[in-house]
Each structure stands twice: as C-alpha cells, then as structure tokens.
Design an enzyme around this catalytic site. Structure first.
Site, short mmCIF file in Angstrom:
data_model
loop_
_atom_site.label_atom_id
_atom_site.label_comp_id
_atom_site.label_asym_id
_atom_site.label_seq_id
_atom_site.Cartn_x
_atom_site.Cartn_y
_atom_site.Cartn_z
N TYR A 63 0.83 -1.21 0.00
CA TYR A 63 0.00 0.00 0.00
C TYR A 63 0.87 1.27 0.00
O TYR A 63 0.53 2.24 0.68
CB TYR A 63 -0.94 0.03 1.22
CG TYR A 63 -1.71 -1.24 1.48
CD1 TYR A 63 -2.53 -1.80 0.49
CD2 TYR A 63 -1.64 -1.90 2.71
CE1 TYR A 63 -3.25 -2.96 0.74
CE2 TYR A 63 -2.35 -3.06 2.95
CZ TYR A 63 -3.17 -3.59 1.96
OH TYR A 63 -3.88 -4.74 2.21
N ASP B 260 -16.92 -13.48 7.91
CA ASP B 260 -15.47 -13.30 7.81
C ASP B 260 -15.00 -12.76 9.16
O ASP B 260 -15.08 -11.57 9.43
CB ASP B 260 -15.16 -12.32 6.67
CG ASP B 260 -13.68 -12.00 6.57
OD1 ASP B 260 -12.90 -12.46 7.44
OD2 ASP B 260 -13.30 -11.29 5.62
N LYS C 101 -5.60 -13.95 10.88
CA LYS C 101 -4.92 -12.99 11.76
C LYS C 101 -4.55 -13.56 13.13
O LYS C 101 -3.54 -14.24 13.24
CB LYS C 101 -5.74 -11.71 11.86
CG LYS C 101 -5.72 -10.93 10.53
CD LYS C 101 -6.18 -9.50 10.63
CE LYS C 101 -5.80 -8.72 9.40
NZ LYS C 101 -6.89 -8.48 8.44
N TYR D 250 -14.26 -5.14 3.80
CA TYR D 250 -12.91 -5.54 3.38
C TYR D 250 -12.77 -7.04 3.64
O TYR D 250 -12.92 -7.49 4.78
CB TYR D 250 -11.81 -4.78 4.12
CG TYR D 250 -10.44 -5.26 3.73
CD1 TYR D 250 -9.83 -4.80 2.56
CD2 TYR D 250 -9.77 -6.22 4.49
CE1 TYR D 250 -8.59 -5.28 2.16
CE2 TYR D 250 -8.53 -6.70 4.09
CZ TYR D 250 -7.94 -6.24 2.93
OH TYR D 250 -6.71 -6.71 2.54
C1 LIG Z 1 -7.05 -8.83 7.04
C2 LIG Z 1 -8.35 -9.33 6.61
C3 LIG Z 1 -8.46 -10.25 5.54
C4 LIG Z 1 -7.27 -10.69 4.73
O1 LIG Z 1 -6.35 -11.41 5.47
P1 LIG Z 1 -4.85 -11.58 4.92
O2 LIG Z 1 -4.21 -12.53 5.88
O3 LIG Z 1 -4.24 -10.21 4.95
O4 LIG Z 1 -4.92 -12.11 3.54
C5 LIG Z 1 -9.72 -10.73 5.23
N1 LIG Z 1 -10.81 -10.34 5.90
C6 LIG Z 1 -10.74 -9.47 6.93
C7 LIG Z 1 -11.98 -9.10 7.66
C8 LIG Z 1 -9.51 -8.91 7.30
O5 LIG Z 1 -9.45 -8.02 8.29
#
Ligand SMILES: *Cc1c(COP(=O)(O)O)cnc(C)c1O
Length: 417
Positions: A7, A237, A266, A135
């Site tokens: 970024y 997600d 994460k 996102y």
């Molecule tokens: C960070 C994130 C992703 C992507 O995860 P990466 O390990 O960076 O590929 C997907 N969904 C959400 C809600 C996120 O915060």
C-alpha cells in the site's frame, strides 16, 4: 529500494522504522528506543511478542517437523487444531479447511459457496451479496466482495461486482426499530435476487479495514433468518473479529448465530505465522460428498495445515482459555470507554469502542497527517489510515500502557486548539 512495501507509493520518501527486537507489547526501534504497539501488527499479535510459551510450542514442533504436505499425509497438530476450532466456534461448525492467509481463507469460502450450489446442479447461484465498506482481502474475488476504493481502484475495470447493501445503521447498540429499514432492504434484495446469490458475506459486527464501522448483533440474527428463508449461504469473515477482539470469543457469539461458513485468520496464529481456517457446517461439507470426484472441493494451498502454524495456534488458544482473556478484553474495553470514548474535539466526528477496539474518526484526514511520526516520538506505534486512528492492542497490555497510548492520541488533538 529493493524491498517493495505494501500500500505504498514507492516514489515517495517515507520514514520506515526498523524493528530490531520485540517483546511483550513493545517494539524496539533500536536498543534504546521502544514503542508500545497499539495495533498488534495488523491485529494479529494478541499475546504480544516473543511470548515464551508460544516460542516453546514452535521450537518443540520444529524439532519434530515443521511442515509436511496435507495431500495424502496428515498429522496430529492439524487434527488437533481442527478439533479445537470445532469445539470453540459457534455450535454446528464441524469441519475445517486450512489455508495460508485470510484472503485465501475468504477465496476458499467463496469457492465453497459456488461449488456447493453447483454440486446440486444449480449453476445460477454465482453472485455474492456483501456490505458497503467491506474488506475481505486483496485477492481478486475477495476484492469483488469488498468495497474499499483505496484497496481496489486500480482494478475497478476488471472486477465483477455483485450486490451490496449499506452498513447497518445505528451502531452496536442500535434499537430494533432503527435497524428495521436495513433488514427490510436485505429482505427485498434477497426476495428479488436469491436465485442468483450463492452467499451473503459479512464481517460480523465490525467492519475493520473499512473504517471500524460497528453494527448490531440483531442484524446478524436477521441475516441468518433471511438467508435460511431464501436459501442463501451466510458467511462470516471473522479474520479480524475472531479470538476475542469484540469482547466475546467470536463476534458471532454476540448474536448466538452459526453461519454456514466462517473464516478465521490474523489472531489464529497469534501473529507468528500466516495461516487461516475456513469452517463449515455439516450441511455444507456434505454438499461435497458423493461418488463423483468432481464434487470434491478443488483447492489445496501448499502450506495448508502447516505444522508450525497449527502448533502455535493451539498454544495461543490454550493461553486464551487458561489466562481468562475475555476478562482482559473487558478491562481493555472499560479503559477505552472511559479514556478514549470521552475525547472530544472539533476535528473529531465520532469515537467508537467495542471490546479491544477503539477508533477515533476525524472529519478530515488532514487532522491525522504526521500522526505516526508524532506517536513514535511519544513512545507509541499507531498507524492511522484515512480518517481513522485506532487502537487494537495486544490483550496482554497493562492498564498504564493502554492509558499511555490513549494519552498520545488525546494530546495530539490539543495541537489543533
Ligand atoms: C485482514 C483481513 C483479511 C485478509 O487477510 P490476509 O491474511 O491479509 O490475507 C480478510 N478479511 C478481513 C476481515 C480482514 O481483516
């Protein structure tokens, strides 16, 4: 510059701070300069850095083996982590597919949704519904279900967007009546388009990268009900919200809702290694069973089920349970509410707090220009984006350290007086 940063406009001169060591909540920028990490390395390092128990778990696993392919082979760390995740996630999520990052975990979920319907002979359900400001990662399909122009404007001419609804109104504590218009819009959209929609994907309760927008658990309950009614899969997600960030183990727990598919990433590996898990209900899993090989789920990242990642994830979950992390998060929430939630300034539009998330939204990004350098000078690692400066600290942070971070933010605004 050989190293290409994320970024970043690489033509610009940008200060980057070199980390020489990290321990507990501290990042050491040299032997003598340390800063408190207020963002847990993109929200992952929930136990802080250089944690003796996590280090040990990795070392023990490495002395055994670090990685073997999950094709044709299996091993205890992967089996054990799958079992543990099924146990701690909302009841009904009974199967776990591993991958190597959150974005890929999302891709897996979206591919599963499409193939689930296709395996029943339904080739029409190929679209997705998601929320504005969502996102879900940086890979292509994840960008298509996302809605943050910063992350994807370079690809706007390629992306095939599906359906979007506004972020539900009223915040986390929204009254049912305030939420009803959003629920009505959801029902209208599903009623008209459900024949072509494979799944509704959302970040439950908090849209993080889209600006820490919070909404009510009641919306999740309504989404579950309506998705069931209209035969659309529901995908949570929880890559950012999972593992305590919103005050409960999973955001879904606030609503008592089990989605059809849930993605973890994460904090899954406590910031040590890239890994993700896509969990499904038995109904989804069984949709891939049959005599035909072509009903099988066609995906298999090289590093899925990596033994080091599984070992550190298991230890992380153990710490989470043994050391009463929900209590730690609720203390962080109380401090954030008391000290961050009360900051007022003409340049601040709103302050929002939920669990171990605190965000100050300013009226114009210009009010945060130069903030990162200022924070480092004052002993804090905080990285605003757009109109947001936020705190998502490691859960092991002490009261005084958290207050120090909050003070850096509140002092910053006094310079505009
Ligand atoms: C960070 C994130 C992703 C992507 O995860 P990466 O390990 O960076 O590929 C997907 N969904 C959400 C809600 C996120 O915060």
């Amino acid at each position: 510059m050989k190293l290409w940063f994320p970024y970043s406009q690489m033509a610009n001169k940008t200060t980057r701070f070199s980390v020489v060591k990290a321990e507990g909540v501290y990042l050491y920028l040299s032997e003598h300069k340390k800063v408190i990490d207020g963002v847990s390395s993109w929200w992952a390092a929930i136990h802080g850095y250089n944690h003796p128990a996590l280090n040990q778990a990795l070392q023990e696993q490495a002395a055994n083996f670090s990685h073997v392919m999950l094709g044709g082979l299996e091993h205890q760390p992967a089996q054990e982590l799958a079992t543990k995740l099924v146990e701690i996630t909302p009841s009904g999520l009974n199967h776990v597919f591993f991958s190597d990052s959150g974005s890929v975990g999302v891709e897996v979920a979206l591919k599963m949704a499409i193939q689930f319907w296709r395996n029943q002979g339904n080739l029409a359900k190929t679209n997705f519904l998601s929320l504005r400001h969502a996102y879900h990662g940086d890979t292509f399909k994840a960008m298509e279900v996302g809605d943050d122009s910063d992350f994807q404007q370079a690809f706007g001419h390629v992306l095939q967007k599906g359906y979007f609804l506004e972020t539900p109104a009223g915040g986390f504590h929204a009254a049912a009546a305030a939420l009803q218009p959003d629920i009505d819009k959801l029902e209208n959209l599903l009623q008209t388009n459900h024949h072509t929609i494979a799944a509704f994907i959302l970040e439950p309760l908090v849209q993080c990268a889209g600006g820490f927008r919070m909404y009510s658990p009641l919306y999740l309950q309504a989404a579950k009900e309506l998705c069931t009614k209209y035969n659309v899969l529901l995908i949570f997600d929880e890559v950012a919200t999972g593992f305590g960030r919103t005050g409960k183990r999973f955001a879904a727990d606030h609503a008592g809702v089990t989605p059809d598919i849930m993605i973890l990433g994460k904090a899954l590996t406590a910031g040590y290694l890239g890994h993700a898990a896509t969990l499904t209900t038995t109904r989804v899993f069984e949709g891939f069973l049959g005599a035909d090989y072509d009903k099988a789920f066609m995906h298999g990242p090289t590093f899925m089920g990596n033994a080091l990642a599984c070992a550190v994830a298991l230890k992380s979950i153990e710490l989470f349970e043994q050391e009463d992390y929900p209590e730690k998060v609720s203390r962080i929430e109380a401090t954030l509410q008391e000290h961050l939630g009360t900051i007022r300034h003409g340049s601040i539009r709103e302050v929002r707090v939920l669990g171990a998330i605190g965000v100050v939204e300013v009226t114009d990004a210009k009010y945060l220009e130069g903030f990162t350098d200022y924070a480092v000078q004052h002993g804090a690692w905080l990285r605003p984006f757009g109109n947001y400066v936020y705190l998502m600290p490691p859960y092991i942070i002490q009261e005084e350290e958290l207050k120090q971070l909050i003070l850096v933010i509140s002092n910053w605004f006094t310079k505009f007086n």
